[in-house]
Enzyme design. Structure first.
Site, PDB file in Angstrom:
ATOM      1  N   PRO A 170     -16.271  37.617 -24.900  1.00  0.00           N
ATOM      2  CA  PRO A 170     -15.755  36.540 -24.094  1.00  0.00           C
ATOM      3  C   PRO A 170     -14.909  35.109 -24.278  1.00  0.00           C
ATOM      4  O   PRO A 170     -15.652  35.010 -25.586  1.00  0.00           O
ATOM      5  CB  PRO A 170     -16.212  36.321 -22.929  1.00  0.00           C
ATOM      6  N   GLU A 171     -13.749  35.108 -24.708  1.00  0.00           N
ATOM      7  CA  GLU A 171     -13.547  33.523 -24.804  1.00  0.00           C
ATOM      8  C   GLU A 171     -12.512  32.908 -24.406  1.00  0.00           C
ATOM      9  O   GLU A 171     -12.033  33.038 -23.864  1.00  0.00           O
ATOM     10  CB  GLU A 171     -12.246  34.238 -26.084  1.00  0.00           C
ATOM     11  N   THR A 172     -14.057  31.856 -24.361  1.00  0.00           N
ATOM     12  CA  THR A 172     -13.052  30.707 -23.697  1.00  0.00           C
ATOM     13  C   THR A 172     -12.120  29.737 -24.021  1.00  0.00           C
ATOM     14  O   THR A 172     -11.912  29.924 -25.979  1.00  0.00           O
ATOM     15  CB  THR A 172     -14.038  29.489 -23.100  1.00  0.00           C
TER      16      THR A 172
END
Length: 588
Positions: free
Chosen positions: A292-294
Site C-alpha cells: 500500500p502506497e499512500t
C-alpha cells in the site's frame, strides 16, 4: 468550484475508530495536528506495554540482529496467544504478515500498526477478526534508518514533522536486498518469513510521483507471475473485495500510479516486482504480496488513517476468504511441484489492458521560476474522473527447464548459506562423484556502468550450454528440486539469466576474470603449431577473418581467439560453477 470540491472531500472523509483511553494513545494520536510519527524507542516501548497488558493475545520477541545493532522485533497477535507457526497452521488459521518502516521516511504503517494492534486487543467486537487469522507484525524493519531521524530528506513529502532515512546503516535500500541479503536486517527477515510462511504479506510505503486525488494506491503481486490458481484468486476475489471495502471506508483506491507518458492519463502500468523487492520475494513462495502506497502530497494524518483502514480491511478480507485463500495456495503448491519450465524474465504485454476510472488533476506547463523553461504542474482546482488504460499483464521472455538438482561446490559457502536461510535443503555429497552435468558458459552480458546498491548488476545474459562429465567432491552440495523444495526461489536465484539471480548480483564475479594469460612473443609459436595440428580450428579462424574485416586486421585479437579456444585457456574462466544435474534419484 471550491464548494463542490469541499463537498466531495467531505463525502470521502473516513470514519475514524473510537478514541482510545489517554494512556493508550500513540505519539501520532497525541499530536493535535496529526503530524508526528513515533520514534523507534517510543514504538518498541508501546508494543512492550501492550505485551505486558495483554499476554493472552500478544507475543513480542526479538527476531534477529540488524545492521544498527538493535534487534528486529516480531509481534504476534492471535485469538489464544498461540505464537507457534506449526500450531497456527494446524488450527487452519491464515497468516497475515505486516512489515513497516523499510523506508522510515515513509512511516504511516509504523503508527497505523501500533493503533491497529491496540484496537484488536481492546475493542471486544474486533477480537473476532483473529478467529481464523493470526497477525504477525514487524514494527520497524529498517531500524537503522529510523534512528537516523531528520526533517529534510523526504523533500517531496507533506509531513510528518520528523522521520527516518531511506537507507540503512550500510546505506542500503532494504527494498532491493531481499535476494542478495547483504544486510543483517534482510537475513533476520528471511528467517522470520520462512518461519511463518505467510499467506499474505503487506509492506507499508509512501509513494513518489504524480499528483492525483487518491490518498491510497496499491501495488499487488503481479498476477501473471503467480501460479494460475493464485493469480486467478487474486484478480477475481481478493483485489475486488479490498477495493470495494476501502471505498466503503471512504478511501477509494487506484493501482499504483506508474506510467510511461507525461501524465497518468497516458496509461497506467503495473509494477513488475522482481525478487529484489518484498512482494517479488514473497511471490517466490506462493505468498501474495501488497505494498500500500499512500500519496506523498496528502497530509500525514489521512495517510496514517488510510493505512490503518487498509490493514484492517486486509485482516477482515483474509478472514472472510480464508477457505478460498487456502485452496488457492494449496493449488499453487501443487502446480509448482509439477512445473517443468519456469519463467526467469518478463516484459509488459502492451496488447492487453484493463480500464480504470482514474481520479486525477489536469496537468499543464508553465515557465519555471528557476530556469525559465516549461515545467509540469498539476492543477488541484481542476479535478477529473476519466477512463484510463491499465496495462496489468506481463509475459515471460526467458525460461529455463527444471533440473533434478543443482550441484554447488562447497567453496561457494555464501551461496549455500543464503539458500539455507531461504528454506532450501542442501545435501552434502558423502563421497567424490563423477557425473554428466549441464554447464553454463558466459558468452555475453551487460553490466550497469554505475554502482547500484553496492553492485554492478548484470543483465541480458547470453549463455552457451555444454554437457560435461565433471567430478564433484565430498562435501559439495546437491540441491534437489523435489516437491518439497522452494523450486521457484531456486530457479530464480541459481539460473544466471534470471533478473535477480545470484549471478546478476555479482556472487560469481570472480569466474569472469582470467587468472592466467600469455606473453604474445611466446604464444605466437605455440598458436601457429596449434593451427597446423588442428585444421578445424584453422578453418574457424579463417571464417571469422573473412566475416569481420576489423578482426582480420587485428593480430592480437586473433592470437587471443586462438588462446581462448585452446587447452591453455583455464577451464574455470567464464564457466558458471553451479551445474545442472538431470539424472534421477540421488547423485551417486
Amino acid at each position: 468550484m471550491f464548494a463542490i470540491l469541499l463537498a466531495s472531500l467531505m463525502t470521502l472523509a473516513p470514519t475514524l475508530p473510537p478514541a482510545p483511553a489517554p494512556a493508550w494513545r500513540t505519539p501520532f494520536e497525541n499530536d493535535p495536528a496529526g503530524n508526528t510519527t513515533a520514534t523507534y524507542t517510543e514504538c518498541i516501548a508501546y508494543y512492550q506495554k501492550l505485551a505486558a497488558a495483554y499476554p493472552q493475545h500478544l507475543h513480542l520477541a526479538e527476531a534477529g540482529p540488524t545492521d544498527a545493532g538493535q534487534p528486529l522485533h516480531e509481534v504476534v497477535l492471535s485469538a489464544d496467544g498461540d505464537a507457534d507457526p506449526a500450531s497456527t497452521r494446524r488450527k487452519n488459521r491464515r497468516i497475515l504478515f505486516i512489515q513497516n518502516g523499510i523506508h522510515p521516511g515513509e512511516p504511516e504503517g509504523i503508527d497505523a500498526s501500533m493503533m491497529l494492534a491496540r484496537d484488536l486487543l481492546q475493542q471486544k467486537s474486533w477480537q473476532k477478526l483473529l478467529a481464523n487469522v493470526t497477525v504477525v507484525i514487524v514494527p520497524v524493519y529498517n531500524i537503522d534508518g529510523m534512528l537516523n531521524r531528520n526533517a529534510t530528506t523526504r523533500v517531496n513529502q507533506n509531513g510528518p514533522a520528523a522521520y527516518g532515512f531511506r537507507g540503512n546503516a550500510r546505506h542500503l535500500d532494504l527494498n532491493r536486498d531481499y535476494i542478495k541479503q547483504e544486510s543483517r536486517n534482510a537475513r533476520s527477515f528471511a528467517a522470520l518469513f520462512q518461519k511463518w510462511q505467510p499467506d499474505i504479506f503487506v509492506e507499508t510505503h509512501t509513494s513518489n510521483g504524480a499528483d492525483y486525488q487518491y490518498t491510497m494506491t496499491l501495488i499487488a503481486t503481479q498476477h501473471s507471475k503467480l501460479a494460475p490458481a493464485l493469480g486467478t484468486y487474486l484478480q477475481r476475489q481478493l483485489l475486488p473485495a479490498l477495493y470495494k471495502s476501502m471505498k466503503q471506508k471512504k478511501w477509494p483506491m487506484t493501482p499504483y500510479v506508474d506510467f510511461e507518458g507525461p501524465t497518468p492519463e497516458s496509461g497506467l502500468q503495473a509494477f513488475l516486482e522482481s525478487p529484489r523487492y518484498s512482494t517479488g520475494y514473497a511471490a517466490l513462495f506462493n505468498t501474495i504480496g501488497f505494498m500500500p502506497e499512500t500519496h506523498m502530497l496528502k497530509a500525514f494524518a489521512p495517510r496514517v488513517h488510510s493505512t490503518y483502514d487498509f490493514l484492517k480491511t486486509m485482516l477482515e478480507t483474509v478472514g472472510q476468504q480464508s477457505a478460498a485463500l487456502a485452496a488457492a495456495r494449496a493449488a499453487a503448491a501443487a502446480d509448482m511441484a509439477a512445473q517443468t519450465t519456469f519463467p526467469l524474465t518478463w516484459a509488459l504485454d502492451d496488447s492487453q489492458h484493463e480500464t480504470v476510472q482514474f481520479r486525477g488533476y489536469e496537468a499543464s506547463h508553465k515557465p519555471s521560476e528557476v530556469s525559465g523553461q516549461p515545467r509540469l504542474y498539476y492543477n488541484r482546482a481542476a479535478p477529473f474522473t476519466r477512463p484510463v488504460k491499465y496495462f496489468n499483464t506481463f509475459k515471460p521472455t526467458t525460461t529455463a527447464s527444471r533440473p533434478t538438482a543443482y550441484l554447488i561446490p562447497k567453496a561457494w559457502g555464501e551461496v549455500a548459506e543464503t539458500l539455507r536461510r531461504n528454506g532450501a535443503t542442501l545435501e552434502p555429497l558423502a563421497h567424490d562423484v563423477t557425473v554428466p552435468v549441464e554447464v553454463y558458459h558466459f558468452e555475453e552480458f551487460k553490466t550497469t556502468p554505475k554502482a547500484f546498491e553496492g553492485h554492478y548488476v548484470h543483465s541480458q545474459v547470453r549463455l552457451r550450454t555444454t554437457t560435461e562429465t565433471t567430478t564433484f567432491h565430498q562435501g559439495d552440495f546437491a540441491v534437489y528440486l523435489d516437491a518439497a523444495a522452494p523450486s521457484r526461489y531456486l530457479m530464480e536465484t541459481l539460473e544466471p539469466q534470471a533478473t535477480d539471480s545470484f549471478f546478476a548480483w555479482g556472487f560469481f564475479d570472480s569466474v569472469l576474470q582470467q587468472k592466467e594469460h600469455f606473453s604474445d612473443y611466446v604464444f605466437e609459436d605455440l598458436a601457429a603449431d596449434l593451427l597446423r595440428r588442428d585444421p578445424a580450428l584453422r578453418q574457424r579462424l579463417e571464417q571469422l577473418k573473412a566475416a569481420n574485416a576489423a578482426f582480420a586486421a587485428n593480430g592480437p585479437a586473433q592470437l587471443e581467439w586462438v588462446y581462448l579456444n585452446s587447452a591453455y585457456h583455464e577451464a574455470g574462466h567464464n564457466r558458471y560453477p553451479v551445474a545442472r544435474w538431470l539424472g534421477t534419484g540421488r547423485v551417486q
